[in-house]
Motif scaffolding. Structure first.
Motif, PDB file in Angstrom:
ATOM      1  N   ALA A 274      84.413  72.724  72.526  1.00 15.57           N
ATOM      2  CA  ALA A 274      84.942  72.611  71.156  1.00 15.57           C
ATOM      3  C   ALA A 274      85.199  71.155  70.787  1.00 15.57           C
ATOM      4  CB  ALA A 274      86.220  73.429  71.017  1.00 15.57           C
TER       5      ALA A 274
ATOM      6  N   ASP B 238      82.681  67.968  67.840  1.00 17.52           N
ATOM      7  CA  ASP B 238      82.968  66.904  66.876  1.00 17.52           C
ATOM      8  C   ASP B 238      82.049  65.709  67.153  1.00 17.52           C
ATOM      9  OD1 ASP B 238      84.302  65.785  64.717  1.00 17.52           O
ATOM     10  OD2 ASP B 238      85.856  64.898  65.977  1.00 17.52           O
TER      11      ASP B 238
ATOM     12  N   LEU C 240      97.100  72.731  68.828  1.00 15.07           N
ATOM     13  CA  LEU C 240      95.695  73.128  68.933  1.00 15.07           C
ATOM     14  C   LEU C 240      95.236  73.855  67.677  1.00 15.07           C
ATOM     15  CD1 LEU C 240      95.423  74.361  72.630  1.00 15.07           C
ATOM     16  CD2 LEU C 240      94.462  72.286  71.642  1.00 15.07           C
TER      17      LEU C 240
ATOM     18  N   GLY D  33      92.290  72.451  65.157  1.00 16.81           N
ATOM     19  CA  GLY D  33      91.148  73.301  64.827  1.00 16.81           C
ATOM     20  C   GLY D  33      91.004  73.492  63.331  1.00 16.81           C
TER      21      GLY D  33
ATOM     22  N   ASP E  26      90.964  63.473  68.392  1.00 16.86           N
ATOM     23  CA  ASP E  26      91.400  64.861  68.492  1.00 16.86           C
ATOM     24  C   ASP E  26      91.584  65.279  69.944  1.00 16.86           C
ATOM     25  OD1 ASP E  26      88.687  64.719  68.948  1.00 16.86           O
ATOM     26  OD2 ASP E  26      88.196  66.534  67.833  1.00 16.86           O
TER      27      ASP E  26
ATOM     28  N   GLY F 209      83.487  74.329  66.482  1.00 16.96           N
ATOM     29  CA  GLY F 209      84.466  73.655  67.338  1.00 16.96           C
ATOM     30  C   GLY F 209      85.889  73.883  66.866  1.00 16.96           C
ATOM     31  N   GLY F 210      86.115  73.795  65.557  1.00 16.95           N
ATOM     32  CA  GLY F 210      87.450  74.043  65.004  1.00 16.95           C
ATOM     33  C   GLY F 210      87.900  75.474  65.220  1.00 16.95           C
ATOM     34  N   SER F 211      86.972  76.413  65.100  1.00 14.33           N
ATOM     35  CA  SER F 211      87.307  77.830  65.312  1.00 14.33           C
ATOM     36  C   SER F 211      87.716  78.092  66.757  1.00 14.33           C
ATOM     37  CB  SER F 211      86.106  78.718  64.958  1.00 14.33           C
ATOM     38  OG  SER F 211      85.762  78.565  63.613  1.00 14.33           O
TER      39      SER F 211
ATOM     40  N   LEU G 280      89.074  75.893  68.844  1.00 10.35           N
ATOM     41  CA  LEU G 280      90.410  75.329  69.059  1.00 10.35           C
ATOM     42  C   LEU G 280      91.489  76.189  68.416  1.00 10.35           C
ATOM     43  CD1 LEU G 280      89.848  71.485  68.685  1.00 10.35           C
ATOM     44  CD2 LEU G 280      90.155  72.803  70.769  1.00 10.35           C
ATOM     45  N   CYS G 281      91.216  76.724  67.222  1.00 12.17           N
ATOM     46  CA  CYS G 281      92.177  77.636  66.574  1.00 12.17           C
ATOM     47  C   CYS G 281      92.420  78.851  67.459  1.00 12.17           C
ATOM     48  CB  CYS G 281      91.661  78.078  65.205  1.00 12.17           C
ATOM     49  SG  CYS G 281      91.822  76.837  63.918  1.00 12.17           S
TER      50      CYS G 281
END
Length: 184
Positions: free
Chosen positions: A18, A22, A81, A85, A118, A170-172, A174-175
């Motif tokens: 993740a 980026d 986190l 995300g 990040d 990647g954001g999903s 981390l979320c």
């Protein structure tokens, strides 16, 4: 006990992927500049090195903080986190496609630092939750290096549509990890 360690390794691997997404999305844009293979190798190594240093500093700081504030540190790590995300997902939609800095010399250091910021925050959250430091930073560095190289090479062939989707993915991830930590 072995299942716990396997679960932690898998979690760290997904997190490394993740964070590397980026770098992948940024390197897609840089790869469209038709960089030489030597420059591609240097850029990947620099970004990988920063993805080792930044989370290491974050993990150390996170461990220091968690000793002082106890269980609240785990909740703070999960929220952190989740926030990172969400920021990655939002930035995917408002991203400016202009290349302001060339990935050479000081510009390369700025790009590597910017892409790895990040991972500092994620390292902070991991330090608060007690993750394995050496394993985490090595996975982060390897994943970001490989994904940067992949992005730079694909950038020569692809014209930008993958960049937004990779940052959203990647954001999903981390979320998802942030929510998982908060649910524990």
């Amino acid at each position: 006990m072995a299942e716990y360690y396997i679960g932690e390794i898998i979690s760290l691997l997904f997190m490394a992927f993740a964070l590397g997404m980026d770098a992948f999305s940024v390197s897609l844009g840089m790869g469209m500049q038709q960089l030489r293979l030597k420059r591609i190798a240097i850029i990947g190594l620099a970004i990988g090195l920063f993805h080792i240093m930044m989370p290491f500093i974050g993990i150390l700081l996170g461990k220091f903080i968690s000793e002082g504030i106890g269980d609240f540190a785990t909740i703070a790590g999960g929220v952190l986190l989740l926030g990172i995300g969400a920021q990655m997902i939002i930035n995917a939609f408002i991203q400016d496609t202009k290349q302001l800095i060339e990935p050479v010399g000081f510009g390369l250091l700025v790009v590597a630092l910017t892409v790895s910021l990040d991972s500092f925050s994620v390292g902070l959250g991991l330090g608060m939750s007690g993750a394995k430091t050496a394993l985490a930073i090595m996975m982060f560095g390897a994943a970001s290096t490989i994904l940067t190289w992949t992005g730079l090479l694909l950038g020569r062939k692809v014209r930008g549509f993958l960049g937004v989707y990779s940052e959203i993915l990647g954001g999903s991830i981390l979320c998802g990890f942030g929510i998982n930590i908060l649910m524990m």
